[in-house]
Design a protein around this motif. Structure first.
Motif, PDB file in Angstrom:
ATOM      1  N   ASP A  50       0.814  -1.219   0.000  1.00 13.95           N
ATOM      2  CA  ASP A  50       0.000   0.000   0.000  1.00 13.95           C
ATOM      3  C   ASP A  50       0.845   1.266   0.000  1.00 13.95           C
ATOM      4  OD1 ASP A  50      -2.326  -1.545   0.104  1.00 13.95           O
ATOM      5  OD2 ASP A  50      -2.445  -1.431   2.292  1.00 13.95           O
ATOM      6  N   TRP A  51       2.039   1.180   0.575  1.00 19.26           N
ATOM      7  CA  TRP A  51       2.919   2.337   0.719  1.00 19.26           C
ATOM      8  C   TRP A  51       4.268   2.055   0.090  1.00 19.26           C
ATOM      9  CZ3 TRP A  51       0.551   6.507   2.543  1.00 19.26           C
ATOM     10  CH2 TRP A  51      -0.583   6.341   3.340  1.00 19.26           C
ATOM     11  N   VAL A  52       4.891   3.102  -0.424  1.00 22.60           N
ATOM     12  CA  VAL A  52       6.215   2.967  -1.029  1.00 22.60           C
ATOM     13  C   VAL A  52       7.127   4.046  -0.459  1.00 22.60           C
ATOM     14  CG1 VAL A  52       7.528   3.159  -3.164  1.00 22.60           C
ATOM     15  CG2 VAL A  52       5.338   1.996  -3.170  1.00 22.60           C
ATOM     16  N   ALA A  53       8.313   3.643  -0.066  1.00 23.37           N
ATOM     17  CA  ALA A  53       9.356   4.571   0.351  1.00 23.37           C
ATOM     18  C   ALA A  53      10.417   4.561  -0.745  1.00 23.37           C
ATOM     19  CB  ALA A  53       9.953   4.143   1.684  1.00 23.37           C
ATOM     20  N   ILE A  54      10.658   5.694  -1.309  1.00 28.78           N
ATOM     21  CA  ILE A  54      11.625   5.804  -2.411  1.00 28.78           C
ATOM     22  C   ILE A  54      13.008   6.050  -1.818  1.00 28.78           C
ATOM     23  CG2 ILE A  54      12.278   7.178  -4.415  1.00 28.78           C
ATOM     24  CD1 ILE A  54       9.193   7.714  -4.726  1.00 28.78           C
ATOM     25  N   GLN A  55      13.989   5.307  -2.318  1.00 28.72           N
ATOM     26  CA  GLN A  55      15.337   5.377  -1.755  1.00 28.72           C
ATOM     27  C   GLN A  55      16.356   5.273  -2.881  1.00 28.72           C
ATOM     28  OE1 GLN A  55      15.680   5.369   1.748  1.00 28.72           O
ATOM     29  NE2 GLN A  55      17.857   5.722   1.548  1.00 28.72           N
ATOM     30  N   ASP A  56      17.152   6.303  -3.068  1.00 30.14           N
ATOM     31  CA  ASP A  56      18.248   6.244  -4.035  1.00 30.14           C
ATOM     32  C   ASP A  56      19.443   5.564  -3.382  1.00 30.14           C
ATOM     33  OD1 ASP A  56      16.781   7.661  -5.944  1.00 30.14           O
ATOM     34  OD2 ASP A  56      17.570   9.596  -5.281  1.00 30.14           O
ATOM     35  N   ALA A  57      20.345   5.058  -4.204  1.00 32.31           N
ATOM     36  CA  ALA A  57      21.511   4.340  -3.688  1.00 32.31           C
ATOM     37  C   ALA A  57      22.387   5.212  -2.803  1.00 32.31           C
ATOM     38  CB  ALA A  57      22.333   3.783  -4.850  1.00 32.31           C
ATOM     39  N   ASP A  58      22.399   6.516  -3.036  1.00 34.04           N
ATOM     40  CA  ASP A  58      23.270   7.389  -2.251  1.00 34.04           C
ATOM     41  C   ASP A  58      22.552   8.042  -1.073  1.00 34.04           C
ATOM     42  OD1 ASP A  58      21.687   9.073  -3.769  1.00 34.04           O
ATOM     43  OD2 ASP A  58      23.329  10.398  -4.360  1.00 34.04           O
ATOM     44  N   ASP A  59      21.308   7.658  -0.799  1.00 33.47           N
ATOM     45  CA  ASP A  59      20.564   8.197   0.342  1.00 33.47           C
ATOM     46  C   ASP A  59      20.708   7.276   1.543  1.00 33.47           C
ATOM     47  OD1 ASP A  59      19.626  10.307  -1.187  1.00 33.47           O
ATOM     48  OD2 ASP A  59      17.735   9.310  -1.673  1.00 33.47           O
ATOM     49  N   VAL A  60      20.617   7.856   2.714  1.00 35.39           N
ATOM     50  CA  VAL A  60      20.623   7.099   3.955  1.00 35.39           C
ATOM     51  C   VAL A  60      19.287   7.362   4.633  1.00 35.39           C
ATOM     52  CG1 VAL A  60      21.708   6.863   6.213  1.00 35.39           C
ATOM     53  CG2 VAL A  60      23.117   7.305   4.207  1.00 35.39           C
ATOM     54  N   ALA A  61      18.644   6.312   5.127  1.00 31.86           N
ATOM     55  CA  ALA A  61      17.368   6.474   5.824  1.00 31.86           C
ATOM     56  C   ALA A  61      17.504   5.992   7.252  1.00 31.86           C
ATOM     57  CB  ALA A  61      16.274   5.679   5.119  1.00 31.86           C
ATOM     58  N   CYS A  62      16.863   6.700   8.146  1.00 28.70           N
ATOM     59  CA  CYS A  62      16.823   6.274   9.547  1.00 28.70           C
ATOM     60  C   CYS A  62      15.871   5.091   9.652  1.00 28.70           C
ATOM     61  CB  CYS A  62      16.346   7.418  10.430  1.00 28.70           C
ATOM     62  SG  CYS A  62      17.456   8.842  10.392  1.00 28.70           S
ATOM     63  N   GLY A  63      16.126   4.210  10.593  1.00 24.43           N
ATOM     64  CA  GLY A  63      15.335   3.003  10.752  1.00 24.43           C
ATOM     65  C   GLY A  63      13.866   3.250  11.059  1.00 24.43           C
ATOM     66  N   TYR A  64      13.546   4.407  11.586  1.00 29.89           N
ATOM     67  CA  TYR A  64      12.168   4.734  11.947  1.00 29.89           C
ATOM     68  C   TYR A  64      11.419   5.483  10.850  1.00 29.89           C
ATOM     69  CZ  TYR A  64      14.623   9.076  13.016  1.00 29.89           C
ATOM     70  OH  TYR A  64      15.422  10.183  12.942  1.00 29.89           O
ATOM     71  N   ARG A  65      12.055   5.757   9.728  1.00 32.69           N
ATOM     72  CA  ARG A  65      11.477   6.594   8.670  1.00 32.69           C
ATOM     73  C   ARG A  65      10.089   6.138   8.234  1.00 32.69           C
ATOM     74  NH1 ARG A  65      13.512   6.198   2.566  1.00 32.69           N
ATOM     75  NH2 ARG A  65      11.788   7.254   1.587  1.00 32.69           N
ATOM     76  N   ILE A  66       9.947   4.895   7.839  1.00 34.11           N
ATOM     77  CA  ILE A  66       8.680   4.420   7.270  1.00 34.11           C
ATOM     78  C   ILE A  66       7.588   4.387   8.339  1.00 34.11           C
ATOM     79  CG2 ILE A  66       7.532   2.484   6.123  1.00 34.11           C
ATOM     80  CD1 ILE A  66      10.277   1.937   4.744  1.00 34.11           C
ATOM     81  N   GLU A  67       7.914   3.874   9.515  1.00 34.00           N
ATOM     82  CA  GLU A  67       6.923   3.810  10.589  1.00 34.00           C
ATOM     83  C   GLU A  67       6.455   5.219  10.970  1.00 34.00           C
ATOM     84  OE1 GLU A  67       6.311   1.949  15.062  1.00 34.00           O
ATOM     85  OE2 GLU A  67       8.290   1.858  14.138  1.00 34.00           O
ATOM     86  N   HIS A  68       7.383   6.156  11.098  1.00 31.80           N
ATOM     87  CA  HIS A  68       7.039   7.541  11.424  1.00 31.80           C
ATOM     88  C   HIS A  68       6.128   8.125  10.343  1.00 31.80           C
ATOM     89  CE1 HIS A  68       7.410  11.660  12.839  1.00 31.80           C
ATOM     90  NE2 HIS A  68       7.844  12.011  11.644  1.00 31.80           N
ATOM     91  N   ALA A  69       6.464   7.879   9.102  1.00 34.09           N
ATOM     92  CA  ALA A  69       5.677   8.416   7.985  1.00 34.09           C
ATOM     93  C   ALA A  69       4.252   7.874   7.998  1.00 34.09           C
ATOM     94  CB  ALA A  69       6.363   8.070   6.662  1.00 34.09           C
ATOM     95  N   ILE A  70       4.117   6.577   8.108  1.00 36.09           N
ATOM     96  CA  ILE A  70       2.787   5.953   8.063  1.00 36.09           C
ATOM     97  C   ILE A  70       1.955   6.365   9.281  1.00 36.09           C
ATOM     98  CG2 ILE A  70       1.562   3.739   8.089  1.00 36.09           C
ATOM     99  CD1 ILE A  70       3.830   2.700   6.244  1.00 36.09           C
ATOM    100  N   ASP A  71       2.586   6.463  10.446  1.00 37.40           N
ATOM    101  CA  ASP A  71       1.870   6.913  11.647  1.00 37.40           C
ATOM    102  C   ASP A  71       1.342   8.340  11.466  1.00 37.40           C
ATOM    103  OD1 ASP A  71       2.334   4.504  12.913  1.00 37.40           O
ATOM    104  OD2 ASP A  71       3.894   5.284  14.257  1.00 37.40           O
ATOM    105  N   LEU A  72       2.184   9.229  10.964  1.00 35.08           N
ATOM    106  CA  LEU A  72       1.774  10.623  10.771  1.00 35.08           C
ATOM    107  C   LEU A  72       0.653  10.722   9.742  1.00 35.08           C
ATOM    108  CD1 LEU A  72       2.317  13.583  11.585  1.00 35.08           C
ATOM    109  CD2 LEU A  72       3.862  13.703   9.616  1.00 35.08           C
ATOM    110  N   MET A  73       0.771   9.974   8.638  1.00 40.28           N
ATOM    111  CA  MET A  73      -0.282  10.019   7.615  1.00 40.28           C
ATOM    112  C   MET A  73      -1.592   9.457   8.153  1.00 40.28           C
ATOM    113  SD  MET A  73       1.668   9.375   3.999  1.00 40.28           S
ATOM    114  CE  MET A  73       2.684   8.012   4.505  1.00 40.28           C
ATOM    115  N   ALA A  74      -1.516   8.429   8.986  1.00 38.28           N
ATOM    116  CA  ALA A  74      -2.734   7.862   9.584  1.00 38.28           C
ATOM    117  C   ALA A  74      -3.411   8.899  10.484  1.00 38.28           C
ATOM    118  CB  ALA A  74      -2.396   6.597  10.366  1.00 38.28           C
TER     119      ALA A  74
END
Length: 167
Positions: A50-74
Motif C-alpha cells: 500500500d505504501w512505497v518509500a523511495i530510496q536512491d543508492a546514495d541516500d541514507v534512511a533512519c530506521g524509523y522513517r517508514i513507521e514515522h511516515a505511516i503513523d503521521l499520515m494515519a
C-alpha cells in the motif's frame, strides 16, 4: 505485504556481492541507464504494498522513517509524507556551495498544514495508489521530482510534513 525492490540501472559498479548479500530483495535490471525516475517507475510496476518509500543508492534512511511516515499520515489523513534529511537540515551549509546551488529554486509543495517545503525523494513515502493516479515520475534524467511535486500540488492529495530528520 512488505518488501524491497532494487534496480540496477546499469551502474558502473559490480553489485554482485551486494545482490548475493540480500537474497530477500527482488532485484531488477535495465539494459540502459535511463535515470533514476525510469528505474523508480519500473519498480512501481511491481509494487504490491500500500505504501512505497523511495530510496536512491546514495541516500541514507533512519530506521524509523517508514513507521514515522505511516503513523503521521494515519493521524492526519495524508497520502504523501516528506521530511528532512540531515544534509539538508544543516544550518552550516555554505551559501556558495554546490549543495546550496542545488537547493536554490526548488519547486515547493504546499503541505497539509499550509507550510511550503522542498520535497526530497530520499524522505518521500507515498501511497502506491496515489503515485499511480498521478502517473508516476516524468522520465527526465534529472529533476522529475520537481515536476512530480508540481502535479502533486495541483492535485487534492494531502501531503504530511514532518520536521523530524528521517535520512
Amino acid at each position: 505485504p512488505c518488501g524491497v525492490i532494487a534496480i540496477d540501472d546499469c551502474s558502473p559498479f559490480d553489485i554482485t556481492a551486494i545482490r548475493d548479500q540480500y537474497p530477500e530483495v527482488e532485484w531488477m535490471a535495465t539494459t540502459a541507464n535511463r535515470g533514476p525516475y525510469h528505474a523508480c517507475n519500473l519498480a512501481m510496476s511491481r509494487v504490491t504494498a500500500d505504501w512505497v518509500a523511495i530510496q536512491d543508492a546514495d541516500d541514507v534512511a533512519c530506521g524509523y522513517r517508514i513507521e514515522h511516515a505511516i503513523d503521521l499520515m494515519a493521524k492526519k489523513g495524508g497520502h504523501v509524507f516528506t521530511a528532512n534529511m540531515v544534509n539538508f537540515a544543516s544550518d552550516t551549509i555554505d551559501p556558495g556551495s554546490r549543495l546550496a546551488a542545488r537547493l536554490q529554486g526548488r519547486q515547493l509543495v504546499e503541505s497539509a498544514d499550509g507550510d511550503n517545503l522542498t520535497m526530497v525523494n530520499g524522505t518521500m513515502v507515498i501511497a502506491t495508489e496515489v503515485f499511480r493516479q498521478l502517473g508516476g515520475f516524468a522520465e527526465f534524467f534529472a529533476g522529475a521530482d520537481y515536476e512530480f511535486c508540481q502535479r502533486l500540488k495541483c492535485s487534492a492529495v494531502k501531503v504530511c510534513v514532518s520536521d523530524v530528520v528521517v535520512g
